[in-house]
Design a protein around this motif. Structure first.
Motif, PDB file in Angstrom:
ATOM      1  N   PRO A 169       0.802  -1.238   0.000  1.00 29.53           N
ATOM      2  CA  PRO A 169       0.000   0.000   0.000  1.00 29.53           C
ATOM      3  C   PRO A 169       0.833   1.286   0.000  1.00 29.53           C
ATOM      4  CG  PRO A 169      -0.028  -1.028   2.161  1.00 29.53           C
ATOM      5  CD  PRO A 169       0.664  -1.993   1.243  1.00 29.53           C
ATOM      6  N   ASN A 170       2.120   1.194   0.294  1.00 30.77           N
ATOM      7  CA  ASN A 170       2.956   2.409   0.235  1.00 30.77           C
ATOM      8  C   ASN A 170       3.095   2.912  -1.196  1.00 30.77           C
ATOM      9  OD1 ASN A 170       4.217   2.875   3.074  1.00 30.77           O
ATOM     10  ND2 ASN A 170       4.257   0.662   2.736  1.00 30.77           N
ATOM     11  N   SER A 171       3.221   1.982  -2.128  1.00 28.26           N
ATOM     12  CA  SER A 171       3.408   2.383  -3.529  1.00 28.26           C
ATOM     13  C   SER A 171       2.116   2.257  -4.337  1.00 28.26           C
ATOM     14  CB  SER A 171       4.483   1.513  -4.189  1.00 28.26           C
ATOM     15  OG  SER A 171       4.241   0.139  -3.939  1.00 28.26           O
ATOM     16  N   SER A 172       1.232   1.364  -3.914  1.00 31.30           N
ATOM     17  CA  SER A 172       0.068   1.031  -4.751  1.00 31.30           C
ATOM     18  C   SER A 172      -1.256   1.499  -4.164  1.00 31.30           C
ATOM     19  CB  SER A 172       0.026  -0.494  -4.926  1.00 31.30           C
ATOM     20  OG  SER A 172      -1.285  -0.912  -5.221  1.00 31.30           O
ATOM     21  N   GLY A 173      -2.021   2.202  -4.967  1.00 30.11           N
ATOM     22  CA  GLY A 173      -3.372   2.610  -4.568  1.00 30.11           C
ATOM     23  C   GLY A 173      -4.307   1.422  -4.468  1.00 30.11           C
ATOM     24  N   THR A 174      -4.089   0.412  -5.299  1.00 26.13           N
ATOM     25  CA  THR A 174      -4.939  -0.787  -5.287  1.00 26.13           C
ATOM     26  C   THR A 174      -4.869  -1.457  -3.913  1.00 26.13           C
ATOM     27  OG1 THR A 174      -4.303  -1.088  -7.599  1.00 26.13           O
ATOM     28  CG2 THR A 174      -5.384  -2.949  -6.519  1.00 26.13           C
ATOM     29  N   ALA A 175      -3.659  -1.609  -3.385  1.00 26.80           N
ATOM     30  CA  ALA A 175      -3.483  -2.274  -2.090  1.00 26.80           C
ATOM     31  C   ALA A 175      -4.142  -1.464  -0.977  1.00 26.80           C
ATOM     32  CB  ALA A 175      -1.999  -2.467  -1.802  1.00 26.80           C
ATOM     33  N   TYR A 176      -4.063  -0.139  -1.084  1.00 22.00           N
ATOM     34  CA  TYR A 176      -4.731   0.680  -0.060  1.00 22.00           C
ATOM     35  C   TYR A 176      -6.245   0.487  -0.131  1.00 22.00           C
ATOM     36  CZ  TYR A 176      -6.471   4.492   2.742  1.00 22.00           C
ATOM     37  OH  TYR A 176      -7.169   5.210   3.695  1.00 22.00           O
ATOM     38  N   VAL A 177      -6.805   0.409  -1.343  1.00 21.86           N
ATOM     39  CA  VAL A 177      -8.256   0.161  -1.478  1.00 21.86           C
ATOM     40  C   VAL A 177      -8.600  -1.185  -0.818  1.00 21.86           C
ATOM     41  CG1 VAL A 177     -10.154  -0.299  -3.112  1.00 21.86           C
ATOM     42  CG2 VAL A 177      -8.576   1.585  -3.550  1.00 21.86           C
ATOM     43  N   ALA A 178      -7.723  -2.184  -0.971  1.00 20.77           N
ATOM     44  CA  ALA A 178      -7.981  -3.497  -0.364  1.00 20.77           C
ATOM     45  C   ALA A 178      -8.025  -3.374   1.161  1.00 20.77           C
ATOM     46  CB  ALA A 178      -6.909  -4.495  -0.800  1.00 20.77           C
ATOM     47  N   ILE A 179      -7.059  -2.658   1.735  1.00 21.47           N
ATOM     48  CA  ILE A 179      -7.026  -2.520   3.201  1.00 21.47           C
ATOM     49  C   ILE A 179      -8.248  -1.731   3.696  1.00 21.47           C
ATOM     50  CG2 ILE A 179      -5.716  -1.468   5.113  1.00 21.47           C
ATOM     51  CD1 ILE A 179      -3.174  -2.130   3.404  1.00 21.47           C
ATOM     52  N   ALA A 180      -8.541  -0.614   3.013  1.00 18.10           N
ATOM     53  CA  ALA A 180      -9.682   0.216   3.424  1.00 18.10           C
ATOM     54  C   ALA A 180     -10.994  -0.558   3.272  1.00 18.10           C
ATOM     55  CB  ALA A 180      -9.709   1.509   2.602  1.00 18.10           C
ATOM     56  N   THR A 181     -11.074  -1.411   2.255  1.00 18.91           N
ATOM     57  CA  THR A 181     -12.278  -2.227   2.062  1.00 18.91           C
ATOM     58  C   THR A 181     -12.449  -3.191   3.236  1.00 18.91           C
ATOM     59  OG1 THR A 181     -12.187  -2.091  -0.342  1.00 18.91           O
ATOM     60  CG2 THR A 181     -13.276  -4.029   0.569  1.00 18.91           C
ATOM     61  N   LEU A 182     -11.368  -3.874   3.627  1.00 20.08           N
ATOM     62  CA  LEU A 182     -11.449  -4.838   4.729  1.00 20.08           C
ATOM     63  C   LEU A 182     -11.808  -4.125   6.037  1.00 20.08           C
ATOM     64  CD1 LEU A 182      -8.390  -7.020   3.687  1.00 20.08           C
ATOM     65  CD2 LEU A 182     -10.787  -7.766   3.727  1.00 20.08           C
ATOM     66  N   VAL A 183     -11.246  -2.931   6.235  1.00 21.06           N
ATOM     67  CA  VAL A 183     -11.558  -2.160   7.449  1.00 21.06           C
ATOM     68  C   VAL A 183     -13.050  -1.811   7.471  1.00 21.06           C
ATOM     69  CG1 VAL A 183     -11.167   0.084   8.593  1.00 21.06           C
ATOM     70  CG2 VAL A 183      -9.212  -1.265   7.770  1.00 21.06           C
ATOM     71  N   GLN A 184     -13.597  -1.435   6.323  1.00 18.62           N
ATOM     72  CA  GLN A 184     -15.021  -1.071   6.268  1.00 18.62           C
ATOM     73  C   GLN A 184     -15.920  -2.302   6.423  1.00 18.62           C
ATOM     74  OE1 GLN A 184     -15.755   2.343   3.247  1.00 18.62           O
ATOM     75  NE2 GLN A 184     -13.651   1.701   2.907  1.00 18.62           N
ATOM     76  N   LEU A 185     -15.453  -3.443   5.944  1.00 17.04           N
ATOM     77  CA  LEU A 185     -16.258  -4.665   6.027  1.00 17.04           C
ATOM     78  C   LEU A 185     -16.239  -5.280   7.422  1.00 17.04           C
ATOM     79  CD1 LEU A 185     -15.404  -6.796   2.855  1.00 17.04           C
ATOM     80  CD2 LEU A 185     -17.702  -6.282   3.685  1.00 17.04           C
ATOM     81  N   MET A 186     -15.047  -5.282   8.055  1.00 17.88           N
ATOM     82  CA  MET A 186     -14.864  -6.080   9.277  1.00 17.88           C
ATOM     83  C   MET A 186     -14.710  -5.242  10.535  1.00 17.88           C
ATOM     84  SD  MET A 186     -11.949  -8.707   7.865  1.00 17.88           S
ATOM     85  CE  MET A 186     -12.226  -9.738   6.443  1.00 17.88           C
ATOM     86  N   GLY A 187     -14.404  -3.953  10.389  1.00 24.04           N
ATOM     87  CA  GLY A 187     -13.948  -3.167  11.539  1.00 24.04           C
ATOM     88  C   GLY A 187     -12.421  -3.252  11.546  1.00 24.04           C
TER      89      GLY A 187
END
Ligand code: PLP
Length: 342
Positions: A169-187
């Motif tokens: 996620p430091n270099s890639s926007g895609t990876a950040y979207v993945a992390i933010a998605t999991l945070v929104q889904l699971m807490g």
């Protein structure tokens, strides 16, 4: 002799005029581009052809590009930032790295693209949308007799040990979207527990967000966490790739474009921004074999593009996860709790 010299000078001047490209007359534009290089090259060439502006293009991931904008803030070298996930464009807006600009094309866009503009105080705009999901290599799955992943929960199964790739996620926007998605889904805490568990199944965190799907296509990894439109590109190129969007729900990006603060070629940056929002420019996406949903309502949706209506999409909070402090905090937490794991 004097006449001959004058004649040569005249011919040189004539030659200079005759061979002058419209580009030199119309100036230059430095584009930082965060989509796949095939699309970046096509937009650079076509904008140059359409306007006579000479384009110099640099391709880098979304996270890398915002880092570059920060590093160059006192002496900007880029004029416009085309594409890449929406969150770092929102962060760039908040950190005053990009310019307010109201394009006359705004009224032609889908509401999600306009919302990106409103959320950023007029400093960025949506040019495409794409959903996150999994890519998988059907031949590798068959060879190892493993069922394709359908849910986030499946990625923790032991049969995927060392078989999954996602980006850093430091270099890639895609990876950040993945992390933010999991945070929104699971807490948040559960999402980080999940990411730590999944780490055992990850074989590499790549620099670029598109690399994991390319690795799936070439049989270097069984599964990727990627934008599903990237799987369409690889399948059309003949690779044994299929995609799925997670059964629990998934997030999506609003790929964006911004004008860089202090752009040296401001008039051309605005010209490019307006052009990038036209159906003519957005049709180039499918020509470059990219299958996001274009933001101008009049741009035809390529028939191959993954259909949002077929997916369980979360209501991804672009404004919250595009906040500078939130993005920095989540990436730092990932670095210390996941990226640092052996
Ligand atoms: N390439 C494509 C086709 C995309 O849709 C996106 C996201 O906007 C990117 C690249 C961004 O790449 P990265 O994750 O390296 O920032």
């Amino acid at each position: 002799m004097k006449t001959a010299t004058a004649g040569i000078a005249f011919l040189l001047a004539l030659g200079a005029t005759a061979f002058a490209t419209p580009a030199s007359a119309q100036g230059v534009l430095n584009v930082y581009c965060s989509v796949q290089v095939e699309w970046c090259t096509l937009i650079a060439n076509e904008f140059q052809k359409a306007t006579g502006v000479k384009v110099s293009m640099t391709q880098k991931g979304s996270g890398e590009t915002i880092a570059q904008l920060k590093a160059e803030a006192q002496n900007p070298k880029g004029d416009v930032w085309f594409g890449g996930t929406g969150d770092p464009h929102l962060q760039a807006a908040e950190e005053n790295l990009t310019e307010v600009y109201k394009s006359p094309k705004m009224s032609e866009l889908h509401p999600w693209a306009v919302k990106q503009n409103t959320d950023s105080g007029g400093k960025t705009v949506g040019i495409y949308a794409g959903a996150l999901g999994f890519g998988f290599n059907t031949e590798l799955l068959a060879k190892k007799n493993v069922k394709a992943p359908a849910c986030w929960a499946d990625l923790l199964k032991p049969e995927f040990k060392g078989e999954i790739q996602m980006a850093n996620p430091n270099s890639s926007g895609t990876a950040y979207v993945a992390i933010a998605t999991l945070v929104q889904l699971m807490g948040e805490d559960k999402a980080f527990d999940y990411l730590k568990k999944m780490h055992a199944n990850i074989n590499a965190y790549t620099r670029s967000g598109t690399a994991p799907m390319k690795a799936v296509a070439r049989g270097e990894t069984m599964v990727s966490i990627s934008f599903v439109h990237d799987g369409v590109t690889e399948a059309l190129a003949g690779f044994p790739v299929k995609t799925a969007t997670p059964c629990e729900g998934t997030g999506y990006e609003i790929g964006s474009t911004s004008i860089i603060k202090g752009a040296r070629n401001m008039a051309n940056a605005k010209k490019f921004y307006d052009w990038a929002l036209t159906p003519e420019a957005q049709k180039l996406e499918a020509q470059a074999k990219q299958f996001q949903v274009p933001s101008n309502q009049a741009t035809p949706l390529p028939p191959e593009a993954p259909k949002f209506a077929d997916m369980k999409l979360i209501d991804y909070d672009q404004a919250k996860y595009g906040k500078s402090a939130e993005r920095k905090r989540l990436i730092a937490r990932w670095d210390s709790e996941v990226g640092a794991l052996p």
